[in-house]
Design an enzyme around this catalytic site. Structure first.
Site, PDB file in Angstrom:
ATOM      1  N   SER A 153      -3.166   0.128   6.964  1.00 30.84           N
ATOM      2  CA  SER A 153      -2.803   0.655   8.284  1.00 30.84           C
ATOM      3  C   SER A 153      -3.729   1.832   8.573  1.00 30.84           C
ATOM      4  O   SER A 153      -3.401   2.983   8.288  1.00 30.84           O
ATOM      5  CB  SER A 153      -1.331   1.079   8.319  1.00 30.84           C
ATOM      6  OG  SER A 153      -0.484  -0.038   8.206  1.00 30.84           O
ATOM      7  N   LYS A 165       3.413   7.848   9.303  1.00 30.44           N
ATOM      8  CA  LYS A 165       1.953   7.787   9.352  1.00 30.44           C
ATOM      9  C   LYS A 165       1.492   6.844  10.467  1.00 30.44           C
ATOM     10  O   LYS A 165       0.577   7.155  11.230  1.00 30.44           O
ATOM     11  CB  LYS A 165       1.399   7.315   8.007  1.00 30.44           C
ATOM     12  CG  LYS A 165      -0.128   7.243   7.953  1.00 30.44           C
ATOM     13  CD  LYS A 165      -0.609   6.323   6.863  1.00 30.44           C
ATOM     14  CE  LYS A 165      -0.355   4.877   7.221  1.00 30.44           C
ATOM     15  NZ  LYS A 165      -0.982   3.928   6.268  1.00 30.44           N
ATOM     16  N   LYS A 193      -1.192  -2.930  15.299  1.00 36.96           N
ATOM     17  CA  LYS A 193      -0.206  -2.634  14.256  1.00 36.96           C
ATOM     18  C   LYS A 193       0.499  -1.307  14.542  1.00 36.96           C
ATOM     19  O   LYS A 193       1.738  -1.203  14.442  1.00 36.96           O
ATOM     20  CB  LYS A 193      -0.899  -2.574  12.898  1.00 36.96           C
ATOM     21  CG  LYS A 193      -0.071  -1.999  11.738  1.00 36.96           C
ATOM     22  CD  LYS A 193       1.112  -2.872  11.373  1.00 36.96           C
ATOM     23  CE  LYS A 193       1.938  -2.265  10.228  1.00 36.96           C
ATOM     24  NZ  LYS A 193       1.210  -2.215   8.953  1.00 36.96           N
TER      25      LYS A 193
END
Length: 291
Positions: A96, A240, A171
């Site tokens: 990610s 995050k 994402k």
């Protein structure tokens, strides 16, 4: 490109089952991790070998599944794994990572004769284990087509999103929607409970009505009301991803409103939890009794 030899860096909760899927499909697999004991463990369980400089020269694909962009760049550029690859090899970053930095990394690798895809995943540990992840791919269509058979060993939904960085952008935005949806679901459950509606009943209402979501269907009873909080995705990792989504919005000049409140709330809660706190513990942490 006929993909046979695959290198995989990052053997965490997601990386390990993804490697199992790759090895199980018959690919020649070489693995690496910051923890040598983890490499030994995975090689003992799977048909895999440690990734070495000599092995890197023969790889068709080098895959990274790491915590963030800085670590991806450090591994590929500072530690020299990109330099050990033969020109024409494909790098797939399934971490990610930050979309803008992913786009810059694609350009850097292209200057070294390497191809690049960003291909983050959605679905959690269980779907990694059974090979039904959603994989969001950014890059060139030709590389995506070449990598599809490999990606299909790990995922059920392989979605081509757009140019390099697009997968990581999608994402982050998906997790922004997921996280904000989780928070409002939790708040509705707490209000229902105070009014005298059992939370499991309210969950049934949501699932039979327009408030239905991934959280109400797959997280509330399974991990929240049961008190197990074991979805396998940490609260800090979600935090995050929300930071990435916030930076993405800033980079394109869009001012978030509801999303900004969700990000700020998640940041506030994340500051007071451990790295192992599951993200479904928001059910407990957002209750008025816990504040």
């Amino acid at each position: 490109m006929n993909i046979q030899k695959v290198g995989f860096i990052g053997l965490g909760m997601m990386g390990a089952p993804m490697c199992a899927r790759i090895a199980g499909a018959g690919h020649t697999l070489y693995v690496a991790d910051a923890d040598p004991a983890r490499v030994e463990e995975i090689c003992g369980k799977l048909s895999a070998a440690p990734l070495t400089e000599a092995a890197a020269k023969d790889l068709d694909v080098l895959t990274t599944m790491l915590p963030n962009s800085s670590i991806v760049e450090s591994v590929l550029l500072d530690e020299g794994w990109a330099d050990r690859l033969t020109p024409g090899a494909l790098v797939i970053d399934m971490s990610s990572s930050e979309p803008v930095r992913s786009r810059e990394l694609a350009e850097t690798l292209a200057g070294r004769g390497l191809h690049y895809l960003d291909a983050p995943v959605s679905g959690g540990v269980k779907r990694a284990e059974n090979g039904t992840l959603a994989i969001l791919v950014g890059g060139e269509q030709a590389e995506m087509d070449a990598a599809r058979p490999l990606l299909e060993t790990m995922g059920q939904s392989i979605l081509f999103i757009g140019p390099a960085g697009s997968g990581h952008a999608a994402k982050a935005l998906n997790n922004l929607v997921s996280a904000c949806g989780l928070m409002i679901t939790v708040e509705a459950l707490h209000v229902a409970k105070r009014f005298g509606i059992a939370e499991d009943v309210m969950t049934d209402v949501l699932n039979a009505s327009s408030g239905r979501s991934n959280t109400s269907e797959n997280k509330v009873k399974q991990f929240m009301l049961s008190g197990t909080f074991g979805s396998g995705f940490s609260l800090k990792l979600m935090d995050k991803d929300l930071s990435i989504a916030g930076k993405l919005a800033e980079s394109v000049g869009y001012t978030l409103s509801f999303g900004a409140y969700g990000i700020d709330t998640w940041h506030r809660v994340a500051e007071g939890v451990s790295p192992t706190t599951d993200h479904t513990e928001m059910y407990r942490l957002l209750s008025e009794d816990a504040q």
